[in-house]
Write an enzyme that holds these catalytic residues in place. Structure first.
Site, PDB file in Angstrom:
ATOM      1  N   SER A   1       0.789  -1.225   0.000  1.00  0.00           N
ATOM      2  CA  SER A   1       0.000   0.000   0.000  1.00  0.00           C
ATOM      3  C   SER A   1       0.823   1.277   0.000  1.00  0.00           C
ATOM      4  O   SER A   1       0.309   2.330  -0.380  1.00  0.00           O
ATOM      5  CB  SER A   1      -0.955   0.004   1.194  1.00  0.00           C
ATOM      6  OG  SER A   1      -0.247  -0.079   2.414  1.00  0.00           O
TER       7      SER A   1
ATOM      8  N   HIS B   1      -6.230  -3.982  -0.275  1.00  0.00           N
ATOM      9  CA  HIS B   1      -6.176  -2.890  -1.248  1.00  0.00           C
ATOM     10  C   HIS B   1      -6.424  -3.384  -2.675  1.00  0.00           C
ATOM     11  O   HIS B   1      -5.937  -2.783  -3.631  1.00  0.00           O
ATOM     12  CB  HIS B   1      -4.822  -2.182  -1.173  1.00  0.00           C
ATOM     13  CG  HIS B   1      -4.666  -1.307   0.031  1.00  0.00           C
ATOM     14  ND1 HIS B   1      -5.108  -0.003   0.070  1.00  0.00           N
ATOM     15  CD2 HIS B   1      -4.125  -1.557   1.246  1.00  0.00           C
ATOM     16  CE1 HIS B   1      -4.837   0.524   1.251  1.00  0.00           C
ATOM     17  NE2 HIS B   1      -4.244  -0.402   1.986  1.00  0.00           N
TER      18      HIS B   1
ATOM     19  N   LYS C   1     -12.445  -0.601   2.953  1.00  0.00           N
ATOM     20  CA  LYS C   1     -11.803   0.157   1.872  1.00  0.00           C
ATOM     21  C   LYS C   1     -12.756   0.204   0.672  1.00  0.00           C
ATOM     22  O   LYS C   1     -13.743   0.919   0.709  1.00  0.00           O
ATOM     23  CB  LYS C   1     -10.431  -0.435   1.554  1.00  0.00           C
ATOM     24  CG  LYS C   1      -9.437  -0.238   2.699  1.00  0.00           C
ATOM     25  CD  LYS C   1      -8.058  -0.761   2.374  1.00  0.00           C
ATOM     26  CE  LYS C   1      -7.032  -0.367   3.424  1.00  0.00           C
ATOM     27  NZ  LYS C   1      -7.290  -0.906   4.777  1.00  0.00           N
TER      28      LYS C   1
END
Length: 398
Positions: free
Chosen positions: A185, A213, A244
């Site tokens: 990330s 992610h 997320k």
């Protein structure tokens, strides 16, 4: 003695401030979206949220969350194995497993808990864990809780991974597990899962991927880095978050074969001793998966935004890290420059965060930008123009 303890904390806080390492929590007074309102009442464009699909404030999710509370209540007031499992929890677990191409899934309060409750539950002192050097803190902490022998390999370095696999096998490890982020990330780099899985096959090792992610927007159908790398069916364990791309609220999960998930239900301490995920989050997360599977519109918009930002920033002369991801780090090198750059951008209405040591290596300070499907092309152009003006003022670009 107690006075010394509090004085030590005071000294440590003062040192952090003096070294520019103190983390300030900036206040947002609006919902999380592309255009947010901050404490002084000004509007800024947010380029540092994990809101990849722009769903954090989507009306359909808000409606689903409200409906979930109406039908299933506000909270569970229990852990799963006592009286904290509703039909919607099982439905979400089944939908997550199916979406990821896995047999089963188990919900946690967060992905940090999923990783924290994974390794010690499945592995013992006779086993080995081989972890990428840039893995997320939750993997690092989870591995620390486990008695298995620990090995580390340089980021995405398949030659070094193979060397560690040989070491583990030569040391007589019973079970060997390779642990890696699906996307690193801080760099916006997708892991070489094809190489990882090939080596896992060669040395009879298990593969675990934290895909926080990636799930929802990476890969042709948004299933994650294992889809992007064409290794679906070859990854043994996937952990991830609902906080997320999948709505941005909270909650995590582990997806794997049924026997792995069933053992986690029996022994994983964060699962056994944490309250069940709130009904509103469960209901909204089910809706998110339906939206993601319904079509590629949000993903297409996200990738168009990422391409536009990368192309325009590169043309302006900036050095960018990563590739093929919505995380686009703008490399600045110096920590002081990164902090000043971020402050000046906020004055221009662009909301970002500077990252520097110890979060990233010394000399590799950066502003990590994150694209969202909620951004408009005009907002991205405005951000690039602000970056360019400040970059010239600070001597970052000519």
């Amino acid at each position: 003695m107690r006075g010394e303890f509090y004085q030590q904390l005071t000294n440590d806080l003062e040192t952090a401030r003096a070294e520019g390492l103190f983390k300030e929590e900036r206040i947002i007074t609006s919902a999380q979206q592309a255009d947010i309102t901050v404490a002084d009442g000004s509007h800024v464009i947010n380029f540092c949220a994990n809101n990849y699909l722009g769903l954090a404030n989507h009306p359909d999710l808000i409606a689903a969350a409200k409906a979930g509370m109406d039908s299933h209540g506000f909270g569970m007031a229990s852990v799963r194995f006592i009286c904290g499992t509703q039909d919607s929890h099982k439905e979400l677990e089944q939908k997550l497993a199916a979406f990821l191409g896995m047999e089963d899934a188990i919900l946690y309060s967060s992905c940090f808990d999923a990783n924290g409750g994974l390794f010690e539950t499945l592995l013992g002192a006779e086993d080995a864990i081989i972890s990428d050097a840039l893995n997320h803190a939750s993997i690092i902490d989870g591995v620390r809780l486990c008695k298995a022998k620990r090995y580390r390999y340089a980021n995405n370095d398949m030659q070094e991974l193979e060397a560690r696999l040989k070491e583990a096998r030569e040391a007589g490890a019973r079970h060997v597990l390779i642990a890696t982020d699906g996307v690193f990330s801080m760099d916006g780099v997708i892991a070489n899962l094809k190489g990882v899985c090939d080596l896992a096959d060669k040395y009879d090792a298990l593969v675990m991927v934290d895909d926080s992610h990636a799930v929802g927007f990476v890969g042709e159908n948004g299933r994650g880095s294992h889809e992007y790398c064409d290794v679906m069916g070859r990854v043994d364990i996937i952990t991830g978050t609902l906080g997320k791309a999948l709505g941005g609220a909270s909650g995590g999960y582990t997806a794997a074969r049924k026997e792995v998930v069933e053992w986690l239900r029996q022994r994983s301490r964060p699962y056994l001793f944490s309250n069940s995920l709130a009904p509103a989050i469960v209901a909204a997360s089910i809706k998110v998966l339906e939206m993601v599977e319904a079509g590629s519109e949000l993903r297409d918009r996200l990738w168009a935004n990422a391409r536009q930002f990368r192309e325009q920033m590169s043309a302006a002369g900036f050095t960018l890290a990563g590739a093929d991801h919505a995380i686009i780090p703008v490399m600045l090198g110096d920590a002081v420059v990164a902090q000043k750059f971020a402050r000046e951008l906020q004055k221009e209405g662009i909301y970002v965060t500077g990252f520097f040591y110890p979060v990233v290596p010394k000399g590799q300070a950066r502003i990590r930008t994150q694209m969202s499907a909620a951004h408009t092309p005009e907002q991205i152009t405005r951000a690039v123009e602000a970056f360019t003006r400040i970059g010239k003022q600070l001597g970052v670009i000519a």
